[in-house]
Design a protein around this motif. Sequence first.
Motif, PDB file in Angstrom:
ATOM      1  N   ASN A  36       3.658   0.897  -0.119  1.00 38.01           N
ATOM      2  CA  ASN A  36       2.263   1.348  -0.033  1.00 38.01           C
ATOM      3  C   ASN A  36       1.894   2.215  -1.222  1.00 38.01           C
ATOM      4  O   ASN A  36       0.799   2.107  -1.773  1.00 38.01           O
ATOM      5  N   TRP A  45      -1.234   1.264  -3.553  1.00 33.07           N
ATOM      6  CA  TRP A  45      -2.431   2.102  -3.706  1.00 33.07           C
ATOM      7  C   TRP A  45      -2.615   2.514  -5.153  1.00 33.07           C
ATOM      8  O   TRP A  45      -3.721   2.464  -5.698  1.00 33.07           O
ATOM      9  N   ALA A  95      -8.029   6.075  -3.882  1.00 33.50           N
ATOM     10  CA  ALA A  95      -6.813   5.252  -3.784  1.00 33.50           C
ATOM     11  C   ALA A  95      -5.600   6.062  -4.219  1.00 33.50           C
ATOM     12  O   ALA A  95      -4.556   6.072  -3.547  1.00 33.50           O
ATOM     13  N   CYS A 109      -4.499   8.383  -1.560  1.00 28.20           N
ATOM     14  CA  CYS A 109      -3.691   7.690  -0.543  1.00 28.20           C
ATOM     15  C   CYS A 109      -2.273   7.465  -1.071  1.00 28.20           C
ATOM     16  O   CYS A 109      -1.290   7.687  -0.370  1.00 28.20           O
ATOM     17  N   PHE A 168      -8.850   6.699   3.122  1.00 26.55           N
ATOM     18  CA  PHE A 168      -9.604   6.055   2.053  1.00 26.55           C
ATOM     19  C   PHE A 168     -11.073   5.897   2.438  1.00 26.55           C
ATOM     20  O   PHE A 168     -11.979   6.338   1.737  1.00 26.55           O
TER      21      PHE A 168
END
Lengths: 474, 1024, 214
Positions: free
Chosen positions: A81, A85, A121, A124, A422
Amino acid sequence: MSKYEYVPEPALVKGNHDFASLTRLVTDVNLRPTPKGWYVAMIGANALLLVLLVAIGYLFWEGTGIWGLNNPVGWGWAIINFVWWVGIGHAGTLISAILFLFRQDWRTAINRFAEAMTIFAVMCAMIFPGIHVGRIWVIYWVFPIPNQMDIWPNFNSPLLWDVFAVSTYFTVSFLFWYVGLVPDLATIRDRATDKIRKVVYGIFSLGWTGSNRHWWNYEKSYMILAGLATPLVLSVHTIVSFDFAVSVIPGWHTTIFPPYFVAGAIFSGFAMVLTLMIVARKIYGMKDIMTDDHMEKMNIIILVTGSMVGFAYMMEFFVAWYSGVEYEKAIFLLRATGPYAWAYWTMMICNVLSPQFFWSKRLRRHVGFTFFISIVVNIGMWFERFVITVTSLATDYLPSSWDYYSPTIWDVLTYVGTFGLFFTMFLLFLRFLPMVAVAEIKAVLPQADPHNYDENYDYQEPVEEVPESQARLY
Amino acid sequence: MKDLEPTDHQMSEVKENTYWKSLSELAQNKEYQKFTEREFPENATELTDGVSRRGFLRVMGASIALAGLAACRRPVQKILPYSNQPEDVVAGNPLFYATAMPFQGNLIGLVAENHEGRPTKLEGNTLHPASHGRTNIFNQAAILELYDPDRSRSPLKNGTQVSIEDFAEFAASHFSNTNQRVAFISEANSSPTYQNLKNQVLNKFNNASWVTYEPFGEDNAIEGNRIAFGRRLRTLYNFDNADVIVSLNDDFMGSHHPNGIDYARQVALRRKLNDTNDTMNRIYAVEDSFTPTGSFADHRLRLKASELEGFTYALASALSGRISGLSTFSGYSNEFSDHQWISTLADELIANAGRSALTVGFEHNPKLHAVVSAINVALGNVGSTVSYLEVPHIDNQDTHQALQNVVSQMKAGTIDTVVMVGTNPVFTAAADLDFENALSNVDTVVNLSSYVDETSKKAHWHVNKAHFLEAWGDGYSFAGARSVIQPQIQPLHKGLSEIEFLSTILTGNLGNGYELVQQTFNGYYSSGFEKRWRKILHDGIDTTDNFNAVSVSLASSFNSAMNAAKENLPNTSGIEVVLRPDPTLYDGRYANLGWLQELPDPMTKITWDNVAVMSPTTAESLGVSNEDVVEINSNGKSIKIAAWLQPGHVDNSITLTVGYGREGIGRVANSYIDYTAGGVDTYPLRATSSTLFTDAQVSKTGEQYEIACVQDHHSLEGRDMYRQTTLEKYKENPEFATFKSVHGYGVPGMEEGHKLFGEAPISLFDEQEFPDKISYPEYEPQWGMAIDLNSCFGCGVCVIACQAENNIPVIGKKEVKRGREMHWIRNDRYFVGDDVNEPQAVHQPIPCMHCELAPCEQVCPVAATTHSDDGINQMTYNRCIGTRYCANNCPYKVRRFNFFNYPKEYLTTGDDPDIIQMAMNPEVTVRFRGVMEKCTYCVQRINRAKIETKIKTGSPKPEDKTVQTACQQACPTEAITFGDLTDKDSVVMQAKSNNRNYQMLEELNTRPRTSYLAKVTNPNPALA
Amino acid sequence: MAQIFPKWTNQVPRKILIGIIVLLNVVVFGIWYFFSPEFTDVGYAPEQPVPYSHKLHVDQLGLDCQYCHTDVFESKVANIPATQTCMNCHSQIQTQSEDLALVRQSWETGEAIEWIKVHNLPDYAYFNHSAHVNVGVGCESCHGRVDKMEVVYQEEPLSMGWCLDCHREPEKYVRPVEEVTTMGYQVENQLELGKELVDKKNIHAPTYCQGCHY
């Protein structure tokens, strides 16, 4: 009649807009009372955000064991992830900085929007390296702070480079975004009728008056920041790719990663911009500004970067075979045909196949199709990171330690939760900040263009009239 | 986990074939692939964890504790000095005392490390012939048993707690009646003190009967010798002199063999190759199920247990023509007579007459043992490779028979009192004896045992048994060495030892073990008792050969017995079920020891469970694969157990191990539904008529049961981690193990390196290039390790020794299933060869390689793993933040991560953690949640040695052999050598200078300090 | 258009910027100092069950450290003396003293006196007294002038950095082994003497992790 015919660019802003109408079109969104739909969306987003907080809370309480990690596979969804991101976070700065330096005027319609997306982004993304470690409470040891142990972090470690690369990228992107915002904030401040708006926007517009001097400083700082941001766009994902490339694990240990990661990042970034743009422009009626021409241009970039990524995939296989290293060969065969083949082929279809449709102009300009592909691409890019991270670890050198990795519910919830963060941020952005760089887009209106051509497109030397009073100065 | 179902689903599709086809270029025939890899386990989700995690906490129970790692900032710590300090106790320095561990009545000499009166580690006693300073897994785990909180803590009268004095009172009154009909059932015990008491008891009670009962004892062997020689004798082998060894289904190297350590050592030392001139013995194994001994053999024949008798008779008859003494078999023939192996073995044995040894497993019936003894005699092996011992403490009766008699008396109600000493017949006795019901006909049942086990629950009086480290005792080793068992700590729960228990019954007041033992030795030491007593306490042994080897000749009864036997050979139609003691839990007595439960089975690599082991062919015929539950019916009893495919297992046969599926024994032994110590009680299939193998009907149930196996993939994939050759090939090409001869080209970068800096391969780094380019400080020793694959037979004692030394947590089946095992040294087992039915199994212990250019060190962001001046790849727990990057980047995957707070979680659940905390090694930090850990080369031992040497001699380099790693010290076959690489004469340098020496993954240029000595087998050309 | 903000606000952004930079530095250095043992641990002086005065016994009566801490040269710990040791004298002297009641009780019952540990190292730091005193690290180097303490307190930080100071440059601190227990040991030519001792004893104080952590 010259032998070359001057073909004018299609107007970047459709519809018969003048400066004032543009200003209204964009800033009214922020001045209007909040629409119901926004609240609904916000509640949804907050719910997801809550999921994230719960998942992280439980993680802190129990330890990384709640994830599906095991002995060969020490990195799972968290790192996937993170890379995903960060990748998405690439489009913004590319559009605002690089396209700015290349004088791509069409960027003005989407740059604000894309930069915002970038920043959120990256937010995150930054969660994951923070929480995936075993002992979160001493995470600050990665920062070079003097301490009673007389010991520094290990500057050889790519993870440490990450810390610096990502935080720098975030800071610069944020400044860039904010500097761009200042004139527009001032615009809203001036149009605002109520005290609160006046004060708040007033504070953040840093006393912008639109004086010549302000504009001059603004342009300079914007140019400098663009210059700073440009190399960062390339460096961040290069360094992220080092996390893998610097290791000795077959499937990770390859020199192709930096360019391949950057291409992939831009690929997914543009896809995400499109996803959001297509929705936003519909809801907020910005079709005149974010036109199908923009969409097409971005689709072309997706086609290009997508093909670059595809090429990288092929190269990996070639190099694996060409290197003659049995472990290298084995890992790539395993990817394509092994326990994770399902992931590999998902990746191939989404990333290599799907963009190819954009060779057709019709599809490039087809809104619905573009929207669909933009999502497919991001799914594909997530799987790319999955394939790279997991398969290489699950089946590396010693067959005895091979093991299969599958995530737990907590891996999933944490990932889903980040969308909460987000979208929460993004909704706030749409509500309170101008989603289009008003000041910049005005500059691409025909009105902003000095009319140096007559109706036959013959160039006319502009005549300079200097008033007597000032003539002396020259 | 809806989201993931597609994932797992598609997995299982892909898994079947495609995956392995893809690797077929790595040279493998497809059939084999199906078995060499096991399907990757699908992880269950964290959601289902709630229950099982609690289960796993219970499991942790007897196994971990938090010895250190202060939680809050400054806990007020107290120091409690002695009020009156004992002499020669120096606070902080451990003391070492000799003692001995009884196992099936045979002692193994040990040395206990004792910290201020608390034993923390057991090592072998170098002076003791049964140990030679080495140990087996049970010796190592004994420490955990001592501190097991689930041990019985007080006597029970009909299940209610009473004091030990109450029991004394009861004994005084109850046993005052000397005319009652009392039966004693005792586990084997070689203690002379115990024997005296036994005789006194038998004199005291006019109607007393005594049975020595071991579910898997050596009784068959002894009875066999009675058939052969007319006397009940013990067979003792001396493999030092054996050039050819034929094992008939005998795992004599295995941990559960009473003399296993010594045997393994003898066999392995005859296979040490320092150069091409050395010779090796040759081992033939005939067995149904893969055993460590079988995997160590040069030739292995798969044979059903029921067919072994016929096979052996055929062999005997083949020999009978060529040597005298087997006339009974001359002319005899059966289906095996023209088997290739018969003629080959006959030739080999004749050729090596007098220097060969034929062995057969204890589980096999006496007749078989008789033949084997006869053959050994006929071959003239007696005196050189085998001897027959007169063992005073062995009863003069067939104990299986004796037990049956007692049980029938009990059923008949002709027994008033049953006294059971440390044995658990309700659980272990043959099912058709129905021991449990028999007990119910007895008025008074008294039982002494360490746990409140199945038998104790049926007893009117249960007395908690003292651990051997808690009480005085004595006894003999298998070969007859006499030792005293010296206690290391006051009984934690005021338990009684066997001798104290017996003397309490005898005298009516609590016995004093110390006096009892001293009395015995007073008898031996006519003069200078004090001096000799001190000596035996110090050395742990006095006289070695107390059993006299007798000269034997065939008894007349032999022929008649054989004639009968030859005619009716046992045979099983269809599938036979074979019951064996478990490699890690033995007969179940060690079921509550987490270390042993989590120790992977040497051959299947399964933890926490027993399974129905069968050959792939049999599995196919039954239509089952791994983890499919099968139902096994035999002798009217039926059990359900998960199937497991074992390449190399004989067809139409299923091997089960006993000791699992316990109820209410302890938190580790108990079988829970989900994920924790599971297993199935297989004793119900045991019948008096057929203790080893029986006919069975096996059917697939369609259920599934998850098994935690630590190795998912069993093929080398044609990779070169494990290198081996045959003796001839080795003599032709002594350099066969080098990278060049394996791959046909040198290590990339090595040549360039030669030009630049001599021996070293080319490298970006200047430092850490020892020894080729000295940049380590020359005043520091440089540690290195060599592991001789030619000596490893996979017993797994290194794993347990490491666990005991380094406070390694037990994590429970659920976590092992997830692939999070914590063992610092693991024992990889690969199947080699193309024929899935006749694979070779090889073992490879893998600790940390301590690479000089360690990939893990480069990538740690906080420098928690770095290199020390003495060349150790250090793991600094208190600096680790747990990114797991190092583990990812380790090519050998030796790093272990604390995914949960394994130790802490135990502390919050155990009833009184303090007890288990005492088992922890105070010299090693107990690791907290979220830190990485791995093999440290036992740095605590290194540092202790360095400091002591520095203080004594001023030199910073300890003498060679003064530092021994835990795994090295435990290894019975001396496979592991460790020492200082700067000392050219050190044992480790000699090992590394051996031409079989190679580095794993040398081409990565990680420059491991741990290297391997390639395996060399010694096959018989005739069978090639 | 009406002014929203007064003139002084023009300076605010600049001030905020500077403020943030200053603050960050303060935080970092604050942590550096206030979170280190030098601040948190030094001066820890718990009250002991028996009011034993090192000042009295060492300074005035002139007992040597080793009279009580006998094992310091052989063991990793410098043992707290057994009650027996106290009774050697106090069976004659001060036999009725209130302060010694606990000692006498311990002597009769055999129960230990529960002294409170002053110099606490984390459990993952394996400090070995014998390794240090045998090469001439003085008691006072780590424990301070115990002979001047009525109640023992922690004088040095005992932090890792502090340990490393000496491990990196032992010559600055070592003394002849026979001077180890001397209090207030001083020489002008410490450096030359130190260098000699380092060579003579061939001292190579480890600065790698597993010298102390395992």
